[in-house]
Write an enzyme that holds these catalytic residues in place. Structure first.
Site, short mmCIF file in Angstrom:
data_model
loop_
_atom_site.label_atom_id
_atom_site.label_comp_id
_atom_site.label_asym_id
_atom_site.label_seq_id
_atom_site.Cartn_x
_atom_site.Cartn_y
_atom_site.Cartn_z
N SER A 36 0.86 -1.17 0.00
CA SER A 36 0.00 0.00 0.00
C SER A 36 0.90 1.23 0.00
CB SER A 36 -0.90 0.01 1.24
OG SER A 36 -1.67 1.19 1.28
N GLY A 48 -8.35 9.00 -20.85
CA GLY A 48 -8.63 7.98 -21.85
C GLY A 48 -7.81 8.29 -23.09
N ASN A 52 -7.77 11.79 -25.04
CA ASN A 52 -6.58 12.63 -24.92
C ASN A 52 -6.00 13.01 -26.28
OD1 ASN A 52 -6.72 12.43 -22.13
ND2 ASN A 52 -5.22 10.79 -22.00
N PHE A 116 -6.90 0.01 -14.44
CA PHE A 116 -7.91 0.55 -15.35
C PHE A 116 -9.20 -0.25 -15.21
CE2 PHE A 116 -10.03 1.17 -19.43
CZ PHE A 116 -9.92 2.53 -19.59
N LEU A 224 10.69 7.37 -26.24
CA LEU A 224 11.77 6.98 -25.32
C LEU A 224 11.82 7.86 -24.09
CD1 LEU A 224 14.50 6.59 -28.11
CD2 LEU A 224 13.04 4.78 -27.16
N GLY A 228 13.66 11.03 -26.09
CA GLY A 228 13.10 11.46 -27.36
C GLY A 228 12.28 10.38 -28.04
N ASP A 257 0.22 10.44 -25.29
CA ASP A 257 -0.97 10.77 -26.08
C ASP A 257 -0.80 12.11 -26.78
OD1 ASP A 257 -2.15 8.43 -25.18
OD2 ASP A 257 -3.15 9.41 -23.50
#
Length: 327
Positions: A36, A48, A52, A116, A224, A228, A257
């Protein structure tokens, strides 16, 4: 160029753990992990992957079509996306389920542990991409992002059947795919997006080596992080695009995204792949500097200054006419 973006629509619950995950893991006990992490910050944001990416494209004036499944609680999120240039007219809204939830904790080294909950995304396989493209007047490109696996496969097959170029972006769903599913999602894609870890996982899932994959796709784009982006095509030298530097990293969630949004916008503006990746890197850094995947602002002057500083005057001059409507 009309871009249809398929994939998840979700709400992000983002937490920060002020330590290191690695210091809490005991090598000899990894098969019985029970941990935890006490977080000291919580932010709730819209998210999402499809939403996005669509948001970023909308901010750049591309009028993207968002094709995903959302829950009965979608109305406020819907209004937000429409206000930022996203066409949400074909989003499937569930009558019974809530919009998906993404719960993510980030440690001080920017490592992340996430969960998710699919929610309304379970209805995504009912979305008919052929019907959508007809309703919106056609599509020049379909991005198939992380979604219910059955929906991802259906969208990929439909796009190929209709002759629409596919950008494959399986990302978080790679862990759920079997060999045949993974192969079907990437084989024949015009563009393939992964991060560095996903690139290795994709090879494990498909059973195809790097060259096998390059022989089956157009351009393989691998992000990466601070290193980059790498762009690879079969028979050509690998191209490396450095990241846009910043000393104001707030949260990494959504940077990938945003990169995809910038890259796809570059394609729509007929930039070279290298220039498209450079624009994507500028957007990724912009998102890194804010908490939340859709909380950033875009200013043409800022984008151009970053392009100029990192990649040179010619790149900035080439992109500038396309940013005239970005304020």
């Amino acid at each position: 160029m009309r871009i249809v973006v398929t994939g998840s629509i979700a709400t992000d619950h983002l937490m920060v753990f002020p330590g290191r995950f690695s210091e809490q893991l005991i090598k000899e006990q990894l098969e019985r992990v029970s941990l935890s992490f006490l977080a000291d910050r919580l932010e709730v944001h819209r998210g999402g992957v499809a939403a996005n990416i669509s948001f970023g494209l909308g901010m750049l004036g591309l009028d993207p079509v968002l094709a995903g499944a959302a829950g009965r609680d979608f109305s406020e999120y819907d209004a937000w996306l429409r206000a930022h240039g996203v066409d949400t007219s074909v989003v499937r809204v569930s009558e019974t389920l809530h919009t998906a939830r993404f719960v993510c904790t980030t440690d001080q080294d920017q490592n992340q542990i996430a969960t998710f909950y699919a929610g309304a995304m379970a209805e995504a396989p009912r979305i008919d991409l052929a019907e959508i493209t007809e309703r919106v007047g056609g599509a020049s490109l379909v991005l198939v992002g992380a979604d219910d696996p059955a929906a991802m496969l259906r969208h990929t097959e439909t796009a190929h059947r209709l002759g629409i170029p596919v950008a494959a972006d399986p990302s978080q769903q790679l862990a759920r795919l079997d060999r045949e599913q993974a192969r079907r999602l990437v084989d024949g894609a015009r563009w393939l997006f992964t991060n560095e870890y996903e690139a290795a996982l994709l090879q494990e899932r498909t059973g195809w080596g790097e060259q096998d994959l390059l022989d089956r796709v157009g351009t393989w784009i691998t992000t990466l992080g601070p290193g980059g982006v790498a762009l690879a095509r079969s028979g050509e030298d690998r191209l490396h695009v450095p990241a846009v530097p910043t000393d104001k990293v707030a949260d990494p969630t959504g940077a990938g995204d945003a990169f995809r949004a910038g890259f796809l916008a570059g394609l729509a503006w007929q930039l070279t792949d290298e220039q498209a990746a450079q624009l994507g890197c500028v957007l990724a850094t912009t998102v890194l500097e804010s908490v939340g995947t859709q909380e950033y602002k875009l200013l043409a002057s800022d984008l151009l200054a970053r392009l100029d500083t990192t990649y040179g005057h010619q790149v900035a001059r080439t992109v500038a006419p396309h940013l005239e409507g970005v304020s």
